[in-house]
Scaffold this active site. Structure first.
Site, PDB file in Angstrom:
ATOM      1  N   TYR A  69       1.044  -0.992   0.164  1.00 11.79           N
ATOM      2  CA  TYR A  69       0.272   0.005   0.081  1.00 11.79           C
ATOM      3  C   TYR A  69       1.028   1.105  -0.200  1.00 11.79           C
ATOM      4  O   TYR A  69       0.546   1.620  -0.530  1.00 11.79           O
ATOM      5  CB  TYR A  69      -0.909  -0.249   1.389  1.00 11.79           C
ATOM      6  CG  TYR A  69      -1.898   1.066   0.943  1.00 11.79           C
ATOM      7  CD1 TYR A  69      -3.044   1.818   0.169  1.00 11.79           C
ATOM      8  CD2 TYR A  69      -1.627   2.264   1.976  1.00 11.79           C
ATOM      9  CE1 TYR A  69      -3.137   2.918   0.005  1.00 11.79           C
ATOM     10  CE2 TYR A  69      -2.022   3.439   2.937  1.00 11.79           C
ATOM     11  CZ  TYR A  69      -3.305   4.147   1.620  1.00 11.79           C
ATOM     12  OH  TYR A  69      -3.985   4.852   1.856  1.00 11.79           O
ATOM     13  N   PRO A 122       0.618  15.032   3.287  1.00  9.22           N
ATOM     14  CA  PRO A 122      -0.812  14.714   3.951  1.00  9.22           C
ATOM     15  C   PRO A 122      -1.225  13.689   3.580  1.00  9.22           C
ATOM     16  O   PRO A 122      -0.870  12.863   2.290  1.00  9.22           O
ATOM     17  CB  PRO A 122      -2.261  15.759   3.611  1.00  9.22           C
ATOM     18  CG  PRO A 122      -1.597  15.563   1.700  1.00  9.22           C
ATOM     19  CD  PRO A 122      -0.330  16.362   2.347  1.00  9.22           C
ATOM     20  N   ALA A 124      -2.254   8.668   4.100  1.00 12.44           N
ATOM     21  CA  ALA A 124      -3.440   7.990   5.130  1.00 12.44           C
ATOM     22  C   ALA A 124      -2.724   7.199   6.188  1.00 12.44           C
ATOM     23  O   ALA A 124      -1.395   6.859   5.822  1.00 12.44           O
ATOM     24  CB  ALA A 124      -4.320   7.522   4.028  1.00 12.44           C
ATOM     25  N   SER A 151      -4.057  13.514   6.899  1.00 12.85           N
ATOM     26  CA  SER A 151      -5.159  13.771   5.340  1.00 12.85           C
ATOM     27  C   SER A 151      -6.421  13.278   6.106  1.00 12.85           C
ATOM     28  O   SER A 151      -6.193  12.785   7.889  1.00 12.85           O
ATOM     29  CB  SER A 151      -4.956  11.832   4.601  1.00 12.85           C
ATOM     30  OG  SER A 151      -5.475  11.455   4.391  1.00 12.85           O
ATOM     31  N   GLN A 172      -6.162  18.184   4.772  1.00 15.03           N
ATOM     32  CA  GLN A 172      -6.211  17.543   3.492  1.00 15.03           C
ATOM     33  C   GLN A 172      -7.452  17.206   3.431  1.00 15.03           C
ATOM     34  O   GLN A 172      -8.132  16.446   4.556  1.00 15.03           O
ATOM     35  CB  GLN A 172      -5.170  16.147   2.914  1.00 15.03           C
ATOM     36  CG  GLN A 172      -5.617  15.479   2.073  1.00 15.03           C
ATOM     37  CD  GLN A 172      -6.389  14.802   1.772  1.00 15.03           C
ATOM     38  OE1 GLN A 172      -6.294  13.857   2.465  1.00 15.03           O
ATOM     39  NE2 GLN A 172      -7.263  14.071   0.764  1.00 15.03           N
ATOM     40  N   TYR A 174     -10.986  14.943   1.492  1.00 10.40           N
ATOM     41  CA  TYR A 174     -11.516  14.444   0.616  1.00 10.40           C
ATOM     42  C   TYR A 174     -12.976  14.790   0.749  1.00 10.40           C
ATOM     43  O   TYR A 174     -13.378  14.756   1.903  1.00 10.40           O
ATOM     44  CB  TYR A 174     -11.336  13.030   1.021  1.00 10.40           C
ATOM     45  CG  TYR A 174      -9.883  12.986   0.423  1.00 10.40           C
ATOM     46  CD1 TYR A 174     -10.071  12.515  -0.956  1.00 10.40           C
ATOM     47  CD2 TYR A 174      -9.155  11.983   0.556  1.00 10.40           C
ATOM     48  CE1 TYR A 174      -8.603  12.168  -1.899  1.00 10.40           C
ATOM     49  CE2 TYR A 174      -8.023  10.676  -0.525  1.00 10.40           C
ATOM     50  CZ  TYR A 174      -7.525  11.168  -0.926  1.00 10.40           C
ATOM     51  OH  TYR A 174      -6.822  11.122  -1.726  1.00 10.40           O
ATOM     52  N   THR A 200      -7.382  17.606  -1.783  1.00 10.47           N
ATOM     53  CA  THR A 200      -7.260  16.845  -2.796  1.00 10.47           C
ATOM     54  C   THR A 200      -8.289  17.092  -4.359  1.00 10.47           C
ATOM     55  O   THR A 200      -9.072  16.315  -4.402  1.00 10.47           O
ATOM     56  CB  THR A 200      -7.397  15.074  -2.952  1.00 10.47           C
ATOM     57  OG1 THR A 200      -5.635  15.856  -1.742  1.00 10.47           O
ATOM     58  CG2 THR A 200      -6.417  14.765  -3.507  1.00 10.47           C
ATOM     59  N   LYS A 273      -4.768  20.295  -4.454  1.00 13.18           N
ATOM     60  CA  LYS A 273      -3.309  19.182  -4.373  1.00 13.18           C
ATOM     61  C   LYS A 273      -4.032  18.423  -5.557  1.00 13.18           C
ATOM     62  O   LYS A 273      -4.702  17.656  -5.619  1.00 13.18           O
ATOM     63  CB  LYS A 273      -3.161  18.513  -2.852  1.00 13.18           C
ATOM     64  CG  LYS A 273      -2.730  17.260  -3.340  1.00 13.18           C
ATOM     65  CD  LYS A 273      -2.611  17.016  -1.783  1.00 13.18           C
ATOM     66  CE  LYS A 273      -0.561  15.439  -1.358  1.00 13.18           C
ATOM     67  NZ  LYS A 273      -1.794  14.885  -2.583  1.00 13.18           N
ATOM     68  N   HIS A 297       0.534  12.778  -6.821  1.00 12.03           N
ATOM     69  CA  HIS A 297      -0.387  11.814  -5.758  1.00 12.03           C
ATOM     70  C   HIS A 297       0.767  10.828  -5.562  1.00 12.03           C
ATOM     71  O   HIS A 297       0.320   9.305  -5.434  1.00 12.03           O
ATOM     72  CB  HIS A 297      -1.730  11.289  -6.383  1.00 12.03           C
ATOM     73  CG  HIS A 297      -2.223  10.711  -5.211  1.00 12.03           C
ATOM     74  ND1 HIS A 297      -3.406  11.968  -4.677  1.00 12.03           N
ATOM     75  CD2 HIS A 297      -2.483  10.479  -3.195  1.00 12.03           C
ATOM     76  CE1 HIS A 297      -3.960  11.166  -3.954  1.00 12.03           C
ATOM     77  NE2 HIS A 297      -3.468  10.481  -3.236  1.00 12.03           N
ATOM     78  N   GLY A 330       8.663  12.958  -5.053  1.00  6.92           N
ATOM     79  CA  GLY A 330      10.156  11.584  -5.233  1.00  6.92           C
ATOM     80  C   GLY A 330      11.182  12.566  -4.562  1.00  6.92           C
ATOM     81  O   GLY A 330      12.197  11.779  -4.958  1.00  6.92           O
ATOM     82  N   ARG A 332      13.906  12.655  -2.000  1.00  3.79           N
ATOM     83  CA  ARG A 332      14.419  11.871  -1.368  1.00  3.79           C
ATOM     84  C   ARG A 332      15.717  12.829  -0.205  1.00  3.79           C
ATOM     85  O   ARG A 332      15.823  11.603  -0.088  1.00  3.79           O
ATOM     86  CB  ARG A 332      13.849  10.790  -1.855  1.00  3.79           C
ATOM     87  CG  ARG A 332      13.474  10.259  -1.939  1.00  3.79           C
ATOM     88  CD  ARG A 332      12.485   9.453  -0.886  1.00  3.79           C
ATOM     89  NE  ARG A 332      11.496   8.524  -1.442  1.00  3.79           N
ATOM     90  CZ  ARG A 332      10.203   9.472  -1.382  1.00  3.79           C
ATOM     91  NH1 ARG A 332      10.267  10.407  -1.647  1.00  3.79           N
ATOM     92  NH2 ARG A 332       9.122   8.466  -1.993  1.00  3.79           N
TER      93      ARG A 332
END
Ligand code: FNR
Ligand code: LAC
Length: 400
Positions: A69, A122, A124, A151, A172, A174, A200, A273, A297, A330, A332
């Site tokens: 996940y 954010p 989950a 989230s 955030q 939804y 989002t 977002k 995302h 990405g 990092r």
């Protein structure tokens, strides 16, 4: 006063950062009550020096379903690869013989002063990575002086997260099928002191998340969509399976009209977002939102869309400083943060690294993750001859 292993770990992680960084004044805040250590830090946690080290620990510790996940993306995960490769391809062009003895990473985003331009995105269900879940993240955000996005799909209620630490937080959203429930969520966020609404807009439906599907994603016992308790589902029970979880967070319809409605619900600034197209960024400016987050995302929705660092300059060009532009996907390394700012972002967000930190050592892991990234960013500034955020201009990047 006794010191628990958790406090010791956080102190060590903080000291390790503090020893090398000229942190501004401000003591690390330890919450008054201390959660039990239900999940001790990984033995190799202290030796981790990069986000990829924390990721390697997480890969050993996460159960297969949670790993699928968290790490999985959409389709053939091509955009997931691009999100990283695009950063790696960008070269930095340093200046030398500048006085870089003091490097100042401070900035302001939507009126919130930040010690450094790296936010916790954010994401989950933090309890999948650590039993303390979002409480650990919120406390880490306070210890590391970072802004946290929470989230809608958090595994801890937004009220409990707000109470867990005094760091600034964004909620955030939804947008739910149930408009009344959505409006209530917004009111709860306002009441709990969240400082912005991050709506989002890139998830009208679920992406083809094959890794997650193969792993049979479901909510394990003890993990639920805490903010959505009481929401009526088609089956009449709390969502548990992948289909139920995602069906319930997705709106029937989300258009500019609904954004206008959300803006009218409170005085909180609204960020959109999931913007990749400059045309949408231009409409966002017209709509009067406070900002956009250039995001795919984390490559979890539509495969083969461009890397966000590639999409970013077209959006910053179009927006031309009129609203805040953030980017995620990405990030990092500190050099990635430098590149994103050189391409016009006001700040960056990280997603998966939060889970790597949580899995490795809970709160201390997230503190360490942020500390590493912050320190690397500061090094990248000094080594490229830049001492202030305003000096991170497009010329920092090598033109082919
Ligand atoms: C996310 N993301 C996300 N975004 C959002 O708006 N609401 C959410 O609930 C979640 N949940 C979520 C869970 C997990 C496990 C991941 C990895 C991501 C997307 C997230 O905010 C962000 O856009 C990406 O994670 C950024 O990419 P990186 O940093 O993970 O590469
Ligand atoms: C995800 C959703 C929850 O990326 O945003 O898993």
């Amino acid at each position: 006063m006794t010191t628990t292993r958790r406090q010791a770990l956080i102190a060590t992680a903080s000291l390790a950062i503090g020893a090398v960084l000229p942190f501004r004044a401000g003591a690390f805040v330890f919450p008054p009550e201390v959660l039990q250590d239900k999940y001790p830090a990984d033995p190799s946690f202290d030796a981790a020096v990069s986000l990829s080290d924390l990721e390697a620990i997480a890969h050993r510790r996460l159960d297969a379903m949670s790993e699928a996940y968290i790490d999985g993306a959409a389709g053939d995960e091509i955009t997931l690869r691009w999100n990283r490769e695009a950063y790696d391809k960008i070269k930095i062009l340093p200046r030398v013989l500048h006085d870089v003895s003091v490097v100042d990473t401070r900035t302001t985003v939507l009126g919130i002063p930040l010690d450094f331009p790296i936010l916790l995105g954010p994401t989950a269900l933090h309890k999948l990575a650590h039993p303390d879940g979002e409480l650990a993240t919120a406390r880490a955000a306070a210890s590391a002086h970072a802004l946290m996005g929470l989230s809608t799909m958090s595994s801890t209620t937004l009220e409990d997260v707000a109470a867990a630490s005094n760091s600034p937080k964004w909620f955030q959203l939804y947008v739910q099928k149930d408009k009344g429930f959505t409006a209530e969520l917004v009111q709860r966020a306002v009441k709990s002191g969240y400082k912005a609404l991050v709506v989002t807009v890139d998830t009208p439906t679920e992406g083809a998340r094959n890794r997650q599907q193969r792993a049979g994603f479901h909510l394990p016992p003890g993990v639920d969509l805490a903010n959505l308790r009481g929401l009526k589902t088609a089956s009449g029970r709390a969502p548990g399976t992948e289909r139920e979880v995602f069906e319930n967070i997705l709106p029937d319809k989300l258009t500019w009209k609904e954004i206008e409605w959300l803006q009218s619900l409170s005085s909180l600034p609204v960020l959109l977002k999931g913007i990749l197209n400059p045309e949408d960024a231009a409409l966002a400016v017209k709509q009067g939102v406070a900002g956009v987050i250039v995001s795919n995302h984390g490559a979890r929705n539509l495969d083969t869309v461009p890397a966000t660092i590639e999409a970013l300059p077209r959006i910053t060009d179009r927006v031309a400083g009129r609203i805040t532009v953030l980017v995620d996907g990405g990030v990092r390394r500190g050099t990635d943060v430098l590149k994103a700012l050189a391409r016009g972002a006001n700040a960056v967000l990280v997603g998966r690294p939060i889970f790597y930190g949580l899995s490795a050592a809970g709160e201390a892991g997230v503190v360490k993750m942020l500390g590493i990234l912050r320190k690397e960013f500061e090094m990248a500034m000094a080594l490229s001859g830049r001492t202030r955020i305003s000096e991170i201009v497009p010329e920092v990047i090598w033109k082919e």
